[in-house]
Design a protein around this motif. Structure first.
Motif, PDB file in Angstrom:
ATOM      1  N   ASP A   1      -4.615  -2.034 -13.880  1.00  0.00           N
ATOM      2  CA  ASP A   1      -4.196  -1.049 -12.947  1.00  0.00           C
ATOM      3  C   ASP A   1      -2.777  -0.984 -12.853  1.00  0.00           C
TER       4      ASP A   1
ATOM      5  N   TYR B   1      -3.303  -7.525 -11.453  1.00  0.00           N
ATOM      6  CA  TYR B   1      -3.044  -6.256 -11.636  1.00  0.00           C
ATOM      7  C   TYR B   1      -2.863  -5.648 -13.071  1.00  0.00           C
TER       8      TYR B   1
ATOM      9  N   ASP C   1      -9.607   2.473   1.969  1.00  0.00           N
ATOM     10  CA  ASP C   1     -10.394   1.119   1.755  1.00  0.00           C
ATOM     11  C   ASP C   1      -9.661   0.295   0.495  1.00  0.00           C
ATOM     12  N   ARG C   2      -8.716   1.118   0.054  1.00  0.00           N
ATOM     13  CA  ARG C   2      -7.730   0.428  -1.082  1.00  0.00           C
ATOM     14  C   ARG C   2      -6.991  -0.562  -0.342  1.00  0.00           C
ATOM     15  N   TYR C   3      -6.527  -0.362   0.937  1.00  0.00           N
ATOM     16  CA  TYR C   3      -5.621  -1.043   1.631  1.00  0.00           C
ATOM     17  C   TYR C   3      -6.389  -2.391   1.792  1.00  0.00           C
TER      18      TYR C   3
ATOM     19  N   TRP D   1       0.900  -1.144   0.014  1.00  0.00           N
ATOM     20  CA  TRP D   1      -0.091  -0.100   0.034  1.00  0.00           C
ATOM     21  C   TRP D   1       0.909   1.225   0.017  1.00  0.00           C
TER      22      TRP D   1
ATOM     23  N   LYS E   1       1.035   4.133  -2.702  1.00  0.00           N
ATOM     24  CA  LYS E   1       1.091   5.806  -2.205  1.00  0.00           C
ATOM     25  C   LYS E   1       1.982   6.737  -2.643  1.00  0.00           C
TER      26      LYS E   1
ATOM     27  N   PHE F   1      -8.431  -3.774  -0.120  1.00  0.00           N
ATOM     28  CA  PHE F   1      -8.168  -4.593  -1.495  1.00  0.00           C
ATOM     29  C   PHE F   1      -6.893  -5.387  -1.626  1.00  0.00           C
TER      30      PHE F   1
ATOM     31  N   ASP G   1      -7.060   9.931  -3.803  1.00  0.00           N
ATOM     32  CA  ASP G   1      -6.869   8.826  -4.957  1.00  0.00           C
ATOM     33  C   ASP G   1      -6.395   7.436  -4.274  1.00  0.00           C
ATOM     34  N   VAL G   2      -5.912   7.254  -3.033  1.00  0.00           N
ATOM     35  CA  VAL G   2      -5.617   6.110  -2.641  1.00  0.00           C
ATOM     36  C   VAL G   2      -6.088   5.934  -1.150  1.00  0.00           C
TER      37      VAL G   2
ATOM     38  N   MET H   1      -0.832  -0.766  -9.386  1.00  0.00           N
ATOM     39  CA  MET H   1      -0.815  -1.956  -8.498  1.00  0.00           C
ATOM     40  C   MET H   1       0.377  -3.073  -9.181  1.00  0.00           C
TER      41      MET H   1
ATOM     42  N   CYS I   1       1.446   7.317  -6.377  1.00  0.00           N
ATOM     43  CA  CYS I   1       0.568   8.424  -6.735  1.00  0.00           C
ATOM     44  C   CYS I   1       0.873   9.679  -6.369  1.00  0.00           C
TER      45      CYS I   1
END
Length: 248
Positions: free
Chosen positions: A240, A237, A125-127, A97, A101, A129, A121-122, A243, A104
């Motif tokens: 993305d 990934y 809740d992205r964590y 994560w 970060k 995932f 942008d990050v 990712m 971005c």
């Protein structure tokens, strides 16, 4: 129980004298003709010594923890192993994560008329995932190794205790715990790559001990699992770009 030196089964690793729990014990020797060494010297050692020998990739330490430290289980994995696994995955997910970060932060345009907040942008809740995908990656890694072991050793062994195979992989992944250092100090991300190499080499030793096979064969099992894991990561990934930084 087994002798940690030769891997052959033994009746016990120590005998206790006096009242139960008195601590008066005597270590037993392996009764196999070609061994005759102390069956399990780690009985009298502190855990820190066992951990140091794990760090040094000593097969005796893995035999002690897998076969002599805990009661035999036909099925299932002890809850302690699962708890430790969750901690490992948590550390690994957090480091991934942080990579997203930083990506971005450095790729978004900045100007006098534009203010960028990476948290927009990050989000956190992205964590989660990343955490879920990390669990899936580890599961794919284990399943691939189990499949390769079953394919090669099915004719050799009537029964293979796959729960012990999974335990050996979890136990030998203790190097992931050092990722906590990246959460405390500002280590470069190359540190996590070095730890991954260390973990894979530990996996080889643990699988070699459990299957009582050669280092080459154990290395092939781990390499197959790692390649399948890489393929799985690439698929997850693929759409993305950020990712892709998480592929380790």
């Amino acid at each position: 129980m087994i002798c940690i030196e030769c891997g052959k089964p033994v009746n016990d690793v120590y005998k206790e004298f006096g009242k139960s729990g008195s601590g008066n014990i005597r270590l037993t020797r392996c009764n196999h003709q070609n061994c005759q060494q102390i069956a399990d010297k780690y009985v009298e050692y502190d855990f820190i010594i066992v951990f140091l020998d794990l760090f040094l990739h000593k097969a005796q330490a893995y035999r002690h923890l897998l076969f002599n430290r805990q009661h035999y289980r036909d099925f299932g994995i002890p809850i302690q192993y699962l708890k430790v696994l969750v901690v490992y995955i948590f550390f690994e997910s957090y480091v991934k994560w942080l990579r997203v970060k930083q990506y971005c932060e450095y790729t978004q345009p900045k100007s006098a008329f534009y203010y960028y907040d990476w948290q927009d942008d990050v989000p956190y809740d992205r964590y989660w995932f990343i955490f879920i995908t990390a669990i899936a990656e580890f599961a794919v890694f284990i399943i691939a190794i189990i499949f390769s072991v079953r394919l090669i050793y099915q004719s050799r062994y009537a029964i293979i205790k796959y729960n012990y195979l999974v335990m050996s992989i979890i136990l030998s992944s203790f190097g992931k715990g050092f990722l906590v250092l990246m959460m405390i100090w500002d280590y470069p991300f190359s540190f996590s790559a070095i730890l991954n190499v260390f973990v894979l080499s530990s996996n080889i030793v643990a699988i070699k001990v459990f299957l009582d096979t050669s280092t080459f064969k154990a290395g092939c099992f781990v390499a197959f699992g790692f390649i399948v894991k890489l393929i799985f990561q690439s698929i997850i990934y693929l759409f993305d770009t950020s990712m892709l930084l998480c592929i380790v």
